[in-house]
Design an enzyme around this catalytic site. Structure first.
Site: not given
Length: 452
Positions: A190, A310, A371
């Site tokens: 990320s 995600e 995610h």
């Protein structure tokens, strides 16, 4: 405690555990407090007696992550003093081993490389690599950019400068732990992936990077311009209730006041991360994809991955009407993560150095392959993720074979530039992508559409 290892700042004493030598909480920079708050990081004052390195330093000041409903609570302490540290896991008696320098995510406002989630012992021991994690300043303390005040409150992007100094520390010291300073892979997830990519692009650290691992990097996310970041800083200081012209008074505030002010800050011009990485003379690119195109060497190997669902992490728990919720999350997954990752991979292929790609598809329950789902599989730290809703009620022990395969493949990329593992299909470079699941398969491109 293990025998002491000498670093450029002084000796550190770690311990042997789980087949590795473990050195935790080593200062790579002076504490960012007092006059050093909002200042560029500088090396710590050297020491002579062995520094105990048996526990990680505290996380940088931060509020609880908005993804706790998906990932669970990490635990650990939070403090400004002592937060700029690195953690090293090195196989016993290894020499000249490849190195993974890994950066945590958290939208530049939360996270810590010292959390048990990211403990690198298993990854290092099972695969014969050195694993390094680190902390950097977060939120306003790490990424505030009031352009007209940079002479008094730092040049901005302090968190990126922290990461750069930690990488330089690693290059200078990793040989003492058995690592090869000329075989460093920078990686992250990320926001950590964005920082890792910039290490490969910026002039200061570019020569130190051999390979790059980008997990859920959203590489077309726009970084604020200096003007946009300055306006965000004005809004932030209004929420803080402080006069930015009085730098001494600002530096004297409690760290918790900076964290609380971020919570009160209004939305800033549609910016995804108003206190994130700012475009400056050192970071002149609008996004990570452009940085790769213009500044990353064609010889740098790239492994880039996404998860199948995600954005389900950002829209959990579901609202009453599940179908629109799912469509919106799938669209965001496509536009923010999957399609940009594909375009970055295509860019690398166009210059004759194809990237390897993966889509992590293992899922449990309604959250899906959200995610961050690839993180416990990379590090094999399922015990630390015991209360993670994204793992559901899956038998953690039953997930270890997939973790060994995925972590092993990433480690092979760190070693050779080509991810592979006997339990996975042949991992192709270029247009094909490995869909990682309990039954993994090669898919043609990045066109997989999830449905849960």
């Amino acid at each position: 405690m293990d025998e002491a290892v000498t670093t450029t700042s002084g000796p550190v004493a770690g311990r042997r555990r789980d087949g590795v030598r473990e050195f935790l909480g080593i200062p790579y920079a002076a504490d960012p407090v007092g006059p050093l708050r909002f200042a560029l990081p500088r090396p710590p004052e050297p020491w002579d007696t062995p520094l105990p390195a048996g526990s990680p330093g505290p996380a940088a000041p931060q509020a609880p992550s908005r993804l706790e409903s998906v990932m669970g609570r990490p635990g650990g302490t939070v403090a400004e003093r002592g937060c700029l540290t690195v953690n090293v896991w090195a196989p016993e008696d290894g020499t000249d081993l490849p190195v993974l320098f890994w950066i945590h995510g958290g939208a530049t406002v939360s996270g810590s490389g010292g959390w048990e989630w990211y403990r690198g012992a298993r990854l290092a021991a099972e695969n014969g690599i050195v694993v390094v994690t680190m902390n950097y300043r977060l939120g306003a303390l790490g990424f505030l950019y009031p352009a007209e005040l940079t002479d008094r409150l730092g040049p901005g992007n302090l968190g990126l400068h922290d990461v750069a100094l930690a990488l330089e520390w690693t290059a200078a010291n990793v040989a003492a732990f058995g690592g090869a300073p000329d075989a460093i892979t920078v990686g992250g997830q990320s926001a950590g992936a964005q920082l890792a990519g910039l290490l490969a692009a910026t002039e200061r650290t570019r020569p130190l990077v051999r390979r790059v691992l980008l997990q859920s990097s959203a590489p077309e996310t726009q970084m604020p311009t200096a003007d946009e970041a300055t306006e965000a800083a004005r809004q932030y200081f209004a929420a803080l209730g402080a006069d930015p012209a009085d730098a001494d008074a600002v530096r004297a505030l409690e760290a918790t006041e900076f964290v609380d002010a971020y919570r009160r800050m209004p939305p800033s011009g549609g910016l995804l991360m108003p206190l994130g990485i700012t475009r400056t003379s050192e970071v002149p690119w609008p996004d990570l994809r452009t940085a790769f195109a213009e500044a990353v060497s064609p010889e740098v190997d790239l492994l880039i991955g996404v998860t199948s669902d995600e954005a389900h992490a950002f829209r959990y728990p579901r609202r009453a009407d599940a179908a629109p919720w799912t469509r919106a999350a799938d669209d965001l997954t496509e536009t923010l993560f999957r399609a940009p990752a594909q375009r970055l991979a295509e860019d690398r292929a166009a210059i004759g150095h194809p990237a390897y790609g993966y889509e992590f598809a293992w899922r449990a329950g309604e959250i899906g392959a959200a995610h961050g789902i690839d993180l416990p599989f990379l590090f094999g730290t399922f015990d630390a993720w015991a209360d993670a809703p994204m793992l559901g009620d899956a038998d953690r022990a039953g997930l270890r074979p997939l973790a060994a395969a995925f972590g092993g493949a990433v480690a092979e990329f760190v070693r050779s530039g080509r991810p592979s593992h006997p339990a996975l299909p042949l991992w192709p470079a270029g247009g094909s992508v490995l869909r990682v699941d309990t039954t993994s398969a090669v898919q043609d491109g990045w066109a997989w559409k999830p449905s849960i």
